[in-house]
Scaffold this motif. Structure first.
Motif, PDB file in Angstrom:
ATOM      1  N   MET A   1       0.809  -1.209   0.000  1.00  0.00           N
ATOM      2  CA  MET A   1       0.000   0.000   0.000  1.00  0.00           C
ATOM      3  C   MET A   1       0.841   1.257   0.000  1.00  0.00           C
ATOM      4  N   ASP A   2       0.264   2.303  -0.533  1.00  0.00           N
ATOM      5  CA  ASP A   2       0.778   3.659  -0.416  1.00  0.00           C
ATOM      6  C   ASP A   2      -0.378   4.476   0.132  1.00  0.00           C
ATOM      7  N   TRP A   3      -0.129   5.294   1.145  1.00  0.00           N
ATOM      8  CA  TRP A   3      -1.184   5.918   1.931  1.00  0.00           C
ATOM      9  C   TRP A   3      -2.121   6.806   1.140  1.00  0.00           C
ATOM     10  N   GLY A   4      -1.603   7.735   0.358  1.00  0.00           N
ATOM     11  CA  GLY A   4      -2.458   8.553  -0.486  1.00  0.00           C
ATOM     12  C   GLY A   4      -3.259   9.623   0.215  1.00  0.00           C
ATOM     13  N   ARG A   5      -2.681  10.326   1.162  1.00  0.00           N
ATOM     14  CA  ARG A   5      -3.432  11.391   1.829  1.00  0.00           C
ATOM     15  C   ARG A   5      -3.586  12.594   0.892  1.00  0.00           C
ATOM     16  N   LEU A   6      -2.483  13.103   0.323  1.00  0.00           N
ATOM     17  CA  LEU A   6      -2.560  14.265  -0.562  1.00  0.00           C
ATOM     18  C   LEU A   6      -2.664  13.877  -2.032  1.00  0.00           C
ATOM     19  N   LYS A   7      -2.106  12.740  -2.370  1.00  0.00           N
ATOM     20  CA  LYS A   7      -2.177  12.224  -3.736  1.00  0.00           C
ATOM     21  C   LYS A   7      -2.860  10.866  -3.663  1.00  0.00           C
ATOM     22  N   PRO A   8      -3.296  10.316  -4.797  1.00  0.00           N
ATOM     23  CA  PRO A   8      -3.979   9.016  -4.731  1.00  0.00           C
ATOM     24  C   PRO A   8      -3.129   7.928  -4.082  1.00  0.00           C
ATOM     25  N   GLY A   9      -3.779   7.127  -3.249  1.00  0.00           N
ATOM     26  CA  GLY A   9      -3.135   5.980  -2.628  1.00  0.00           C
ATOM     27  C   GLY A   9      -3.587   4.703  -3.326  1.00  0.00           C
ATOM     28  N   CYS A  10      -2.949   3.592  -2.964  1.00  0.00           N
ATOM     29  CA  CYS A  10      -3.267   2.341  -3.649  1.00  0.00           C
ATOM     30  C   CYS A  10      -2.971   1.149  -2.753  1.00  0.00           C
ATOM     31  N   PHE A  11      -3.836   0.166  -2.805  1.00  0.00           N
ATOM     32  CA  PHE A  11      -3.577  -1.158  -2.253  1.00  0.00           C
ATOM     33  C   PHE A  11      -3.433  -2.113  -3.420  1.00  0.00           C
ATOM     34  N   ALA A  12      -2.508  -3.061  -3.324  1.00  0.00           N
ATOM     35  CA  ALA A  12      -2.394  -4.129  -4.320  1.00  0.00           C
ATOM     36  C   ALA A  12      -2.322  -5.455  -3.577  1.00  0.00           C
ATOM     37  N   TRP A  13      -3.036  -6.451  -4.069  1.00  0.00           N
ATOM     38  CA  TRP A  13      -3.014  -7.798  -3.513  1.00  0.00           C
ATOM     39  C   TRP A  13      -2.184  -8.671  -4.456  1.00  0.00           C
ATOM     40  N   TRP A  14      -1.158  -9.320  -3.922  1.00  0.00           N
ATOM     41  CA  TRP A  14      -0.169 -10.065  -4.703  1.00  0.00           C
ATOM     42  C   TRP A  14      -0.184 -11.544  -4.359  1.00  0.00           C
ATOM     43  N   MET A  15       0.194 -12.365  -5.329  1.00  0.00           N
ATOM     44  CA  MET A  15       0.461 -13.786  -5.094  1.00  0.00           C
ATOM     45  C   MET A  15       1.896 -14.043  -5.541  1.00  0.00           C
ATOM     46  N   ALA A  16       2.661 -14.708  -4.683  1.00  0.00           N
ATOM     47  CA  ALA A  16       4.028 -15.112  -5.025  1.00  0.00           C
ATOM     48  C   ALA A  16       3.949 -16.487  -5.678  1.00  0.00           C
ATOM     49  N   ILE A  17       4.410 -16.572  -6.915  1.00  0.00           N
ATOM     50  CA  ILE A  17       4.316 -17.812  -7.683  1.00  0.00           C
ATOM     51  C   ILE A  17       5.721 -18.377  -7.875  1.00  0.00           C
ATOM     52  N   PRO A  18       6.019 -19.499  -7.216  1.00  0.00           N
ATOM     53  CA  PRO A  18       7.362 -20.074  -7.349  1.00  0.00           C
ATOM     54  C   PRO A  18       7.646 -20.465  -8.796  1.00  0.00           C
ATOM     55  N   ALA A  19       8.818 -20.113  -9.268  1.00  0.00           N
ATOM     56  CA  ALA A  19       9.241 -20.463 -10.626  1.00  0.00           C
ATOM     57  C   ALA A  19      10.765 -20.531 -10.641  1.00  0.00           C
ATOM     58  N   GLU A  20      11.299 -21.259 -11.565  1.00  0.00           N
ATOM     59  CA  GLU A  20      12.750 -21.336 -11.705  1.00  0.00           C
ATOM     60  C   GLU A  20      13.191 -20.356 -12.778  1.00  0.00           C
ATOM     61  N   PRO A  21      14.211 -19.602 -12.617  1.00  0.00           N
ATOM     62  CA  PRO A  21      15.154 -19.615 -11.495  1.00  0.00           C
ATOM     63  C   PRO A  21      14.758 -18.714 -10.337  1.00  0.00           C
ATOM     64  N   GLU A  22      13.662 -17.955 -10.449  1.00  0.00           N
ATOM     65  CA  GLU A  22      13.281 -17.054  -9.363  1.00  0.00           C
ATOM     66  C   GLU A  22      11.760 -16.992  -9.234  1.00  0.00           C
ATOM     67  N   THR A  23      11.300 -16.461  -8.093  1.00  0.00           N
ATOM     68  CA  THR A  23       9.866 -16.334  -7.841  1.00  0.00           C
ATOM     69  C   THR A  23       9.270 -15.225  -8.702  1.00  0.00           C
ATOM     70  N   ARG A  24       8.057 -15.448  -9.182  1.00  0.00           N
ATOM     71  CA  ARG A  24       7.317 -14.442  -9.948  1.00  0.00           C
ATOM     72  C   ARG A  24       6.201 -13.900  -9.063  1.00  0.00           C
ATOM     73  N   TYR A  25       5.764 -12.675  -9.340  1.00  0.00           N
ATOM     74  CA  TYR A  25       4.704 -12.057  -8.561  1.00  0.00           C
ATOM     75  C   TYR A  25       3.561 -11.641  -9.484  1.00  0.00           C
ATOM     76  N   HIS A  26       2.339 -11.951  -9.060  1.00  0.00           N
ATOM     77  CA  HIS A  26       1.141 -11.641  -9.838  1.00  0.00           C
ATOM     78  C   HIS A  26       0.255 -10.727  -9.007  1.00  0.00           C
ATOM     79  N   ILE A  27      -0.138  -9.578  -9.561  1.00  0.00           N
ATOM     80  CA  ILE A  27      -1.082  -8.696  -8.870  1.00  0.00           C
ATOM     81  C   ILE A  27      -2.485  -9.219  -9.147  1.00  0.00           C
ATOM     82  N   VAL A  28      -3.153  -9.638  -8.095  1.00  0.00           N
ATOM     83  CA  VAL A  28      -4.498 -10.188  -8.208  1.00  0.00           C
ATOM     84  C   VAL A  28      -5.522  -9.064  -8.357  1.00  0.00           C
ATOM     85  N   ALA A  29      -5.350  -7.985  -7.588  1.00  0.00           N
ATOM     86  CA  ALA A  29      -6.290  -6.869  -7.628  1.00  0.00           C
ATOM     87  C   ALA A  29      -5.609  -5.627  -7.088  1.00  0.00           C
TER      88      ALA A  29
END
Length: 107
Positions: free
Chosen positions: A41-69
């Motif tokens: 999250m970023d708070w967004g008091r004076l400018k827009p804030g945002c929440f993002a929900w992530w899933m960590a997806i294991p993959a070789e050679p490194e983990t991937r991240y997917h924003i769900v919403a």
């Protein structure tokens, strides 16, 4: 009502609508509940804030991240932000392990 007053009222209503959490869907995504979920999250008091929900997806050679919403907001009270966060968690059926926040929130 003058054109300027109408434009100001429309801008005010659009700003209010932008703060209402709503899901964004681009088609079905099926993710295993065994994957790690977290939020950021970023708070967004004076400018827009945002929440993002992530899933960590294991993959070789490194983990991937997917924003769900994501949820963008501006000018909301703390309680409204918390309520919106919990509402989206219920809608997504996700329980994030932790929330990563913008460090400037604690300054």
């Amino acid at each position: 009502m003058t054109t300027a007053e109408m434009a100001a009222r429309i801008a005010e209503l659009e700003a209010q609508l932008a703060s209402v959490p709503r899901p964004v869907s681009r088609g079905p995504v099926v993710l295993s509940r065994d994957l790690e979920c977290f939020a950021s999250m970023d708070w967004g008091r004076l400018k827009p804030g945002c929440f993002a929900w992530w899933m960590a997806i294991p993959a070789e050679p490194e983990t991937r991240y997917h924003i769900v919403a994501e949820w963008k907001f501006q000018g909301l009270d703390d309680e409204d932000i918390a309520d919106g966060y919990h509402e989206m968690c219920r809608f997504l059926s996700l329980k994030p392990k932790y929330i990563a926040g913008d460090p400037s929130m604690w300054i």
